[in-house]
Design an enzyme around this catalytic site. Structure first.
Site, PDB file in Angstrom:
ATOM      1  CG  ASN A 170      -1.977  -1.095   1.124  1.00 57.72           C
ATOM      2  OD1 ASN A 170      -2.934  -0.985   0.372  1.00 57.72           O
ATOM      3  ND2 ASN A 170      -1.771  -2.169   1.884  1.00 57.72           N
ATOM      4  CD  GLU A 171       4.821   1.578  -2.658  1.00 57.01           C
ATOM      5  OE1 GLU A 171       5.099   2.284  -1.673  1.00 57.01           O
ATOM      6  OE2 GLU A 171       5.649   0.818  -3.193  1.00 57.01           O
ATOM      7  N   PRO A 172       2.260   5.240  -0.853  1.00 49.14           N
ATOM      8  CG  PRO A 172       4.062   6.676  -0.425  1.00 49.14           C
ATOM      9  CD  PRO A 172       3.743   5.290  -0.901  1.00 49.14           C
ATOM     10  CB  THR A 195       8.770   0.418  -3.137  1.00 46.49           C
ATOM     11  OG1 THR A 195       8.034   1.170  -2.167  1.00 46.49           O
ATOM     12  CG2 THR A 195       8.534  -1.059  -2.910  1.00 46.49           C
TER      13      THR A 195
END
Length: 645
Positions: A174-176, A193
């Site tokens: 769950n990235e920014p 990442t």
């Protein structure tokens, strides 16, 4: 106030405001001395949950993570299964994520990772293992993700979710920008990442651009969450997550809303939290000399003043009134700190002969010392202490550089191919030499994630070795004082190494016993992307511990250097070696002899600069800090911390 380094083995959840003595933190966290101790405690909680479910004849639903953080947890669970009879017959697992696209048999897949570290070694039912499938067709992926969510709901939801955290603040992938209501889905990976994963894929270009991940809402529905973080690289994001406001820019902050989450950290990962970084802003402190030094340096930086300009008001206005009351006046504090820092500075890293050494970092005698400079890779010596290295030689010490690993995996295929083609054109094929034609054929036909052949690894290691000879000759070291250990733990052909073994320790031990040094310099920078520095340092610690009864070890001092990724904080420095402009240039040229590491650095971590640039900038930054504190102005400074073994 409890010591910031106190080990707290109980990780049971405690609500915010009750477990700590600071207003800054918003998530329950427990700090351990190291990741091994912490991982064992986490594994024990998981084992207890499994057993309690078995007693009630219920299934235990675990959400599992991958990456380096949970490896020791899985090792401990496997140990408990084999040695203590812990059974997983009632366990159903759901993994957080998987790269997309990704075949299960690929050794970089999370399917491969989980079986390698856990599933192949326990009695879990194969049908109870759920890992996102990186081979699902793109047009079927939406329904697949919906079904993955429903499978979790149908078994009653996750009883326990194990998490790591990325430097972007991602949990799972769950990235920014991820929403609090997000479910299982495909997502594009953030650049940071991908940079962090690049060492596993032998370069960022090989890292998949997308991944399947459980969503934030899926994770938050877990009954219990434990997030683990190890190392200095995670310190900044841990502070933002625990002390910052909830924000989708740092998805891990959503965990502040969960009523049963514990962060399990080692000391390095917790080091930026306010109660560790600046405990005088939290409450009363026990003012050790180390804490005084740390606080006064911080006060200078916070007020933008040199040490001798600090006033009583500066101390009182910045949470240090109790220190001022204890010492009597700012003047006394300032003079004492100024003298401490001044006494760290020396242009004689091996000690200055025929001089009173009472206030010098190194002993005057013996005037000519035997010195071992341990270098984990074949370039850390010049990157981290090239100037000091040169001074030690010029000042007449018997200096030996000991390269602990071959460094072969850090040589790109293109670089190796270039050398192989030149050699092949020059010598042709000869049965008595390396078969360069076979190396060329292997590299040109190398499959994805295929380990290098022994001959390719040998060639890459020779490239690093000859670069090391060139660099050390330039500095002035004799060839007979250059030693290559090629420690076995490193020689796997993969980024993943074997654990440190007795053979590794014995090799390091023999090198020390042969030279009988008065000084040992070793890499204390543990932030390298694939952990080689830490393993090499542990080998030195273990070897020196075994050799401690030897009489020559009574006169042996251990100095730790940093510089490739991080530098010592000013208050940690025990020896600061100034470099002139000419010495800075000499160091730069020595680093540039390592041409295979210059333009395409494979394991550069989160710093995109070339090693010579980052090392030079860091040394100049240290010198500027000394200057800002009111000490002498130098072009650059290399820093060292003495370690009592």
């Amino acid at each position: 106030m409890k010591s910031a380094l106190e080990i707290k083995p109980d990780i049971s959840y405690k609500s915010v405001g009750k477990f700590e003595e600071t207003r800054f933190e918003k998530i329950h966290n427990v700090i351990f001395k190291n990741s091994v101790e912490a991982s064992i405690v986490v594994a024990q909680e998981i084992a207890q949950l499994i057993k309690s479910k078995q007693e009630k004849n219920k299934t235990c639903i675990l959400g599992l993570a991958t990456g380096s953080s949970p490896i020791k947890v899985y090792e401990e669970l496997v140990r408990m299964h084999k040695e203590e009879g812990l059974s997983f017959f009632n366990v159903i697992t759901f993994n957080l994520d998987e790269y997309y696209p990704m075949k299960k048999e690929n050794n970089q897949s999370y399917h491969y990772f989980m079986h390698q570290h856990l599933f192949d070694h326990i009695d879990i039912k194969p049908e109870n293992i759920n890992i996102p499938d990186g081979t699902v067709a793109i047009n079927e992926l939406n329904q697949y993700c919906i079904d993955y969510e429903m499978n979790i709901k149908n078994v009653g939801g996750l009883d326990f979710q194990l998490l790591g955290i990325g430097r972007t603040g991602h949990v799972g992938f769950n990235e920014p920008g991820s929403h609090i209501n997000s479910g299982t889905r495909i997502i594009t990976l953030d650049h940071i990442t991908k940079v962090d994963a690049s060492s596993d894929f032998n370069g960022i270009d090989n890292v998949p651009k997308r991944a399947i991940t459980m969503g934030v809402s899926t994770i938050l529905r877990s009954k219990r969450i434990v997030l683990m973080a190890w190392g200095q690289n995670k310190a900044d994001i841990i502070k933002r997550t625990i002390q910052g406001d909830i924000n989708s820019d740092v998805p891990a902050t959503f965990l502040q809303n969960h009523t049963n989450t514990t962060f399990v950290l080692d000391q390095s990962a917790a080091s930026e939290l306010t109660r560790f970084k600046t405990p005088w802003l939290v409450g009363e402190c026990i003012w050790t000399q180390e804490l005084k030094s740390k606080a006064i340096v911080w006060l200078c930086q916070n007020t933008k003043q040199s040490i001798l300009k600090l006033t009583d008001r500066d101390y009182n206005n910045n949470g240090m009134s109790d220190l001022l009351a204890l010492e009597g006046s700012a003047y006394d504090l300032n003079i004492n700190m100024f003298n401490i820092l001044q006494h760290t500075i020396t242009g004689w890293p091996g000690g200055k002969p025929n001089t009173d050494d009472t206030y010098r970092p190194e002993r005057a005698n013996p005037a000519q010392k035997r010195v071992i400079l341990f270098s984990p890779h074949p370039d850390d010596d010049v990157i981290s202490m090239g100037g000091t290295f040169s001074k030690l030689i010029k000042q007449g010490h018997d200096v030996h550089v000991v390269y602990q690993t071959s460094g072969n995996i850090a040589v790109t295929d293109d670089e190796a191919l270039k050398f192989a083609e030149v050699c092949n054109d020059f010598v042709g094929f000869d049965e008595t030499t390396i078969n360069f034609k076979s190396i060329i054929d292997f590299i040109n036909n190398k499959k994805e994630n295929q380990a290098d052949s022994l001959e390719v690894r040998k060639l890459k290691g020779l490239i690093r070795r000859r670069e090391s000879y060139a660099a050390t000759r330039y500095i002035g070291l004799k060839d007979e004082n250059i030693h290559f250990l090629d420690l076995p733990f490193y020689e796997t052909g993969h980024v993943k190494k074997k654990p440190l073994g007795k053979e590794d320790i014995e090799i390091v031990k023999n090198s020390i016993a042969t030279i009988k040094p008065h000084q040992v310099f070793a890499a204390g920078d543990l932030a390298d992307p694939h952990g080689t520095h830490e393993v090499c340092l542990n080998a030195i610690f273990a070897a020196m511990a075994q050799l401690k009864p030897e009489s020559y070890m009574d006169d042996c001092w251990l100095w730790l250097y940093r510089g490739a990724w991080h530098e010592w904080d000013i208050h940690e420095i025990d020896m600061a070696v100034p470099l002139s402009p000419d010495e800075v240039m000499l160091k730069r040229h020595a680093i540039l002899f390592h041409q295979s590491q210059k333009d395409r650095v494979m394991f550069q971590g989160n710093d995109s600069r070339e090693f010579w640039v980052r090392a030079e900038d860091r040394n100049k930054s240290t010198a500027k800090l000394y200057d800002d504190l009111g000490l002498a102005e130098y072009e650059a400074i290399e820093a060292f911390k003495r370690f009592e073994y």
